[in-house]
Motif scaffolding. Structure first.
Motif, short mmCIF file in Angstrom:
data_model
loop_
_atom_site.label_atom_id
_atom_site.label_comp_id
_atom_site.label_asym_id
_atom_site.label_seq_id
_atom_site.Cartn_x
_atom_site.Cartn_y
_atom_site.Cartn_z
N ILE A 242 -5.89 22.86 -34.43
CA ILE A 242 -4.82 22.70 -33.46
C ILE A 242 -5.40 23.00 -32.08
O ILE A 242 -6.18 23.94 -31.91
N PHE A 243 -5.03 22.16 -31.12
CA PHE A 243 -5.40 22.37 -29.74
C PHE A 243 -4.12 22.41 -28.93
O PHE A 243 -3.35 21.46 -28.91
N ILE A 244 -3.88 23.53 -28.28
CA ILE A 244 -2.72 23.73 -27.44
C ILE A 244 -3.14 23.38 -26.02
O ILE A 244 -4.11 23.96 -25.51
N GLY B 272 -9.96 37.21 -26.44
CA GLY B 272 -10.94 37.02 -27.50
C GLY B 272 -11.41 35.59 -27.67
O GLY B 272 -12.18 35.29 -28.59
N ALA B 273 -10.96 34.68 -26.82
CA ALA B 273 -11.38 33.28 -26.94
C ALA B 273 -12.78 33.10 -26.37
O ALA B 273 -13.20 33.82 -25.47
N CYS C 184 -12.05 24.46 -22.71
CA CYS C 184 -11.66 24.54 -24.11
C CYS C 184 -11.93 25.96 -24.57
O CYS C 184 -13.08 26.38 -24.68
N MET C 185 -10.87 26.72 -24.78
CA MET C 185 -10.98 28.12 -25.16
C MET C 185 -10.65 28.25 -26.65
O MET C 185 -9.50 28.05 -27.05
N ASP D 151 -12.24 29.20 -35.21
CA ASP D 151 -12.84 27.90 -35.50
C ASP D 151 -11.84 26.75 -35.51
O ASP D 151 -12.22 25.60 -35.34
N THR D 152 -10.56 27.05 -35.74
CA THR D 152 -9.58 25.99 -35.90
C THR D 152 -8.45 25.99 -34.87
O THR D 152 -7.57 25.15 -34.92
#
Length: 142
Positions: free
Chosen positions: A5-7, A25-26, A39-40, A44-45
């Motif tokens: 998932i990418f928010i 923590g990203a 992209c943070m 892994d997902t």
């Protein structure tokens, strides 16, 4: 391949937002980052794409909402220990966020607080007792 998932979030200051998400923590994935986006990766997902307003507008013709004035969603992120909730909220505040835009919730088996990123997007940071989550309420006040 696992589902991911990418928010995608519009941000006004890419550097400030990058610092905030690193504090949560990203890690920044340079392959999908540039002067308009970062992209943070929270794991892994799960990725958070923070996009400058100008770049965000290339994906939609809709008005960009003011996340401090409206609520479109609440984003929730789990942590492994109860103390990590407070630690992560504190780290977010130190990196330019605001603690507890929504009231903390203590249900005994679950503890949650929220932190607002520099643009007003609210993240609920929560811990849940794994035994209670699996349905074992022995010793848990319901």
């Amino acid at each position: 391949m696992s589902k991911m998932i990418f928010i995608n979030l519009p941000v006004t200051d890419l550097d400030a937002s990058t610092r905030f998400y690193k504090a949560l923590g990203a890690s920044r994935n340079p392959q999908f980052s540039n002067e308009n986006a970062a992209c943070m990766m929270l794991c892994d997902t799960i990725g958070v794409m923070i996009l400058t307003h100008g770049y965000y507008r290339t994906f939609t013709s809709r008005t960009i909402a003011d996340a401090r004035a409206t609520s479109q969603m609440l984003l929730a992120l789990t942590v492994e220990a109860r103390a990590d909730v407070d630690r992560l909220v504190g780290a977010g505040v130190t990196a330019g966020g605001r603690a507890d835009p929504n009231p903390p919730q203590d249900h005994g088996f679950m503890w949650s607080r929220s932190v607002e990123d520099p643009d007003g997007h609210v993240w609920e940071i929560f811990w849940m007792d794994p035994a209670a989550a699996a349905g074992d309420t022995t010793g848990v006040d319901a």
